[in-house]
Scaffold this active site. Sequence first.
Site, PDB file in Angstrom:
ATOM      1  N   LYS A 285       0.841  -1.213   0.000  1.00  0.00           N
ATOM      2  CA  LYS A 285       0.000   0.000   0.000  1.00  0.00           C
ATOM      3  C   LYS A 285       0.873   1.258   0.000  1.00  0.00           C
ATOM      4  CE  LYS A 285      -3.301  -2.445   2.886  1.00  0.00           C
ATOM      5  NZ  LYS A 285      -2.351  -3.195   3.744  1.00  0.00           N
ATOM      6  N   THR A 286       1.918   1.270   0.818  1.00  0.00           N
ATOM      7  CA  THR A 286       2.799   2.442   0.857  1.00  0.00           C
ATOM      8  C   THR A 286       3.520   2.610  -0.481  1.00  0.00           C
ATOM      9  OG1 THR A 286       3.206   1.836   3.157  1.00  0.00           O
ATOM     10  CG2 THR A 286       4.579   3.582   2.260  1.00  0.00           C
TER      11      THR A 286
ATOM     12  N   ASP B  22      -1.477   5.636   7.120  1.00  0.00           N
ATOM     13  CA  ASP B  22      -1.564   4.191   7.318  1.00  0.00           C
ATOM     14  C   ASP B  22      -2.469   3.904   8.515  1.00  0.00           C
ATOM     15  OD1 ASP B  22      -1.016   1.602   6.707  1.00  0.00           O
ATOM     16  OD2 ASP B  22       1.057   1.610   7.413  1.00  0.00           O
TER      17      ASP B  22
ATOM     18  N   THR C  48      -6.013  -2.334   7.036  1.00  0.00           N
ATOM     19  CA  THR C  48      -6.185  -3.782   6.945  1.00  0.00           C
ATOM     20  C   THR C  48      -7.630  -4.141   7.282  1.00  0.00           C
ATOM     21  OG1 THR C  48      -5.421  -3.869   9.226  1.00  0.00           O
ATOM     22  CG2 THR C  48      -3.813  -4.402   7.530  1.00  0.00           C
TER      23      THR C  48
ATOM     24  N   ARG D   8       6.448  -8.509   1.086  1.00  0.00           N
ATOM     25  CA  ARG D   8       7.330  -8.159   2.210  1.00  0.00           C
ATOM     26  C   ARG D   8       7.929  -9.425   2.818  1.00  0.00           C
ATOM     27  NH1 ARG D   8       4.498  -4.590   6.429  1.00  0.00           N
ATOM     28  NH2 ARG D   8       4.734  -3.010   4.813  1.00  0.00           N
TER      29      ARG D   8
END
Length: 346
Positions: free
Chosen positions: A80-81, A125, A174, A233
């Site tokens: 997302k970032t 976030d 999330t 990740r």
Amino acid sequence: MAIKRNQNPHPKPEKKERLTNTKTNQDQDSLEESIRPHSFDEYIGQKDLKDVLSIVIEAAKTRNEPMDHLLLYGPPGLGKTTISLILASQMGVNCKITAAPALERPRDITGLLVNLKPGDILFIDEIHRLNRLTEELLYPAMEDYRLEITIGKGQAARTRSISLPKFTLVGATTKVGALTSPLRDRFGLIQRLKFYEPQELALIIQRTAKLLNTSITEEGSQEIGRRSRGTPRIANRLLRRVRDYIQVKKFDTITQELAAEALDIYQVDPQGLDWTDRLILDTMMTQFNGGPVGLEAVAAATGEDVKTIEEVYEPYLLQIGYLNRTPRGRVVTASAYQHLGKTGLS
Ligand code: ADE
């Protein structure tokens, strides 16, 4: 077969680091920074999302306006970032990054908003965790690019309206269901990030390996990809651990065999489950007869917290069909029994 709680057949590894963790610490942050893709051409996967965003960017650029506010949701670690940073770079603007827990006082958000330049992206976030005051400051800011601040208290209180530059808010969460509807409704675009396919993860691993000057075979990248829980990740973290392993063992290329050997040592199994996943499934099977069981009961029996199970472990176990959600609670599926080598309901 009855297994008592403290006879867990999946002992916790000595080292506390959770390889399949989706959070990052500072060192990992800077490493992540160095391997982050900088454009949609470099970005692997999430094709549908990239298609939508490319249209939105082009339209906004043609109109010479900032993009509409965007809400990105999905499990942690899916990018997302990174997407927000790519959007800023494609639009030729800055991206300021923050997270809801850092916006405790009204002045935290006002400080950020008044310092934005026209067109800038503000990335928040964990946006579902905003407090009420901060959230209410965002409503007019998102809708009319206005900041409504109250000066003084009680009868002497006055409100002042300050105009803000036009900006784009990118919210990430999330838990999209935990957003209030006034906040959710102010996003012009709501998009979900999906878990990545193993083949996409293998390509991400090959790209990262190249950036890290590490040699890896295609099968080696596929082995790590399969064990990465659909999450880039995690894929990049597992790659670094396998790289450590071959370095210590004095091999120069990551092969499928070496990747499997290394990840077995780290207790990341061929489906990408770690000891906590296996503990959750095992506890549900042995203590709750496979379910249905409530999340709170699973959390209490495993010693994990409810939020972590719900946001980190459960989404992937649902995705691969090892858990099902029913109105009466979670149930373990036949595939999970098979994976743990257990017979069905006792
Ligand atoms: N590194 C992390 N996520 C990535 C992605 N989606 N594409 C390429 N490299 C990545």
